[in-house]
Design an enzyme around this catalytic site. Structure first.
Site, PDB file in Angstrom:
ATOM      1  N   ARG A  74     -23.096 -34.066  14.800  1.00  0.00           N
ATOM      2  CA  ARG A  74     -23.677 -32.886  15.442  1.00  0.00           C
ATOM      3  C   ARG A  74     -22.718 -31.710  15.355  1.00  0.00           C
ATOM      4  NH1 ARG A  74     -20.546 -32.113  19.649  1.00  0.00           N
ATOM      5  NH2 ARG A  74     -19.723 -33.885  20.818  1.00  0.00           N
ATOM      6  N   SER A 141     -24.880 -28.844  28.140  1.00  0.00           N
ATOM      7  CA  SER A 141     -24.335 -28.675  26.794  1.00  0.00           C
ATOM      8  C   SER A 141     -25.416 -28.996  25.765  1.00  0.00           C
ATOM      9  CB  SER A 141     -23.138 -29.615  26.591  1.00  0.00           C
ATOM     10  OG  SER A 141     -22.167 -29.415  27.595  1.00  0.00           O
ATOM     11  N   LEU A 142     -25.197 -28.548  24.532  1.00  0.00           N
ATOM     12  CA  LEU A 142     -26.143 -28.877  23.468  1.00  0.00           C
ATOM     13  C   LEU A 142     -25.428 -28.934  22.132  1.00  0.00           C
ATOM     14  CD1 LEU A 142     -27.060 -26.108  21.657  1.00  0.00           C
ATOM     15  CD2 LEU A 142     -27.943 -25.494  23.892  1.00  0.00           C
ATOM     16  N   LEU A 155     -29.416 -32.247  24.077  1.00  0.00           N
ATOM     17  CA  LEU A 155     -28.755 -31.628  25.228  1.00  0.00           C
ATOM     18  C   LEU A 155     -28.226 -32.681  26.183  1.00  0.00           C
ATOM     19  CD1 LEU A 155     -30.599 -31.732  28.106  1.00  0.00           C
ATOM     20  CD2 LEU A 155     -32.082 -30.324  26.686  1.00  0.00           C
ATOM     21  N   ALA A 156     -27.284 -32.252  27.028  1.00  0.00           N
ATOM     22  CA  ALA A 156     -26.742 -33.091  28.099  1.00  0.00           C
ATOM     23  C   ALA A 156     -26.631 -32.243  29.353  1.00  0.00           C
ATOM     24  CB  ALA A 156     -25.383 -33.656  27.711  1.00  0.00           C
ATOM     25  N   CYS A 172     -16.219 -29.124  24.982  1.00  0.00           N
ATOM     26  CA  CYS A 172     -16.841 -28.300  23.936  1.00  0.00           C
ATOM     27  C   CYS A 172     -15.835 -27.393  23.231  1.00  0.00           C
ATOM     28  CB  CYS A 172     -18.005 -27.492  24.493  1.00  0.00           C
ATOM     29  SG  CYS A 172     -19.218 -28.509  25.359  1.00  0.00           S
TER      30      CYS A 172
END
Length: 217
Positions: A74, A141-142, A155-156, A172
């Site tokens: 990712r 996040s994503l 996402l998360a 991140c």
């Protein structure tokens, strides 16, 4: 039914999921799908793990820990996943939706903002730092991978997770970034199951898909 709209299968996983197993399943699904394959959304929580983005830098892992580290494909840098964090994987055919990557990112950020607004949490996105924030602290996040016009990862959203998993990293890739949870912002906060129901309702109202099929696994 609109023949130009896809169908959507939503899979809600009850038990904690191994990250590597889900990662491999996403890649396999994406590699094997065709123009008629319904899109899918997977809703789940992972066993505790650190995941490193495709261009992730080792220096953002600040100290050794017992957490496994999984290299993924990712976008983005290192992050933590674990119990109490809702993960939603978007397995979408962007060509069929007539979306660009920016469309997917904007949809995902607005998706989290709208979910949180339902609980009177005022979240926002930043143009220079993907994700969703509340008063400068990151709550969602994503990160995505696009292969032949199809997306995976997602996402998360921090619900009531133990934030110590973030303390061994620059989340991140941002030095000193503070994380926050829904639990910290709402007294009677929604749990994982309630937020899954909210997501299903949200996707039903988005009018992107002809029909939604929900499966519990």
């Amino acid at each position: 039914m609109n023949p130009n709209k896809p169908s959507l299968i939503i899979r809600q996983f009850k038990d904690l999921q191994d990250y590597t197993a889900r990662f491999e399943a996403m890649k396999q699904f994406t590699a094997n799908r065709n123009e008629n394959t319904p899109d899918e959304v997977w809703l789940l929580q992972h066993h505790d793990v650190l995941t490193q983005g495709q261009a992730g830098k080792a220096e953002h892992i600040l100290m050794p820990s017992a957490l496994p580290i999984v290299q993924t494909d990712r976008g983005g840098q290192v992050t933590w996943h674990g119990q109490g964090q809702l993960v939603a994987y978007f397995l979408f055919d962007l060509n069929r939706l007539k979306w660009h990557v920016r469309s997917l990112v904007s949809f995902t950020e607005q998706f989290m903002i709208d979910l949180l607004q339902h609980y009177n949490i005022s979240a926002y996105a930043k143009p220079d730092a993907p994700g969703v924030y509340v008063d400068g602290r990151k709550i969602g996040s994503l990160g995505f991978k696009i292969r032949r016009g199809r997306s995976y990862h997602g996402l998360a959203l921090n619900i009531d997770c133990d934030l110590t998993g973030f303390q061994s990293i620059n989340p991140c890739g941002y030095v000193g970034l503070e994380m926050v949870r829904v639990q910290d912002l709402v007294a009677n906060y929604p749990r994982f199951e309630q937020l899954c129901n909210d997501i299903i309702h949200y996707l039903q109202q988005a009018h992107l898909f002809n029909e939604l099929v929900v499966k519990t696994e």
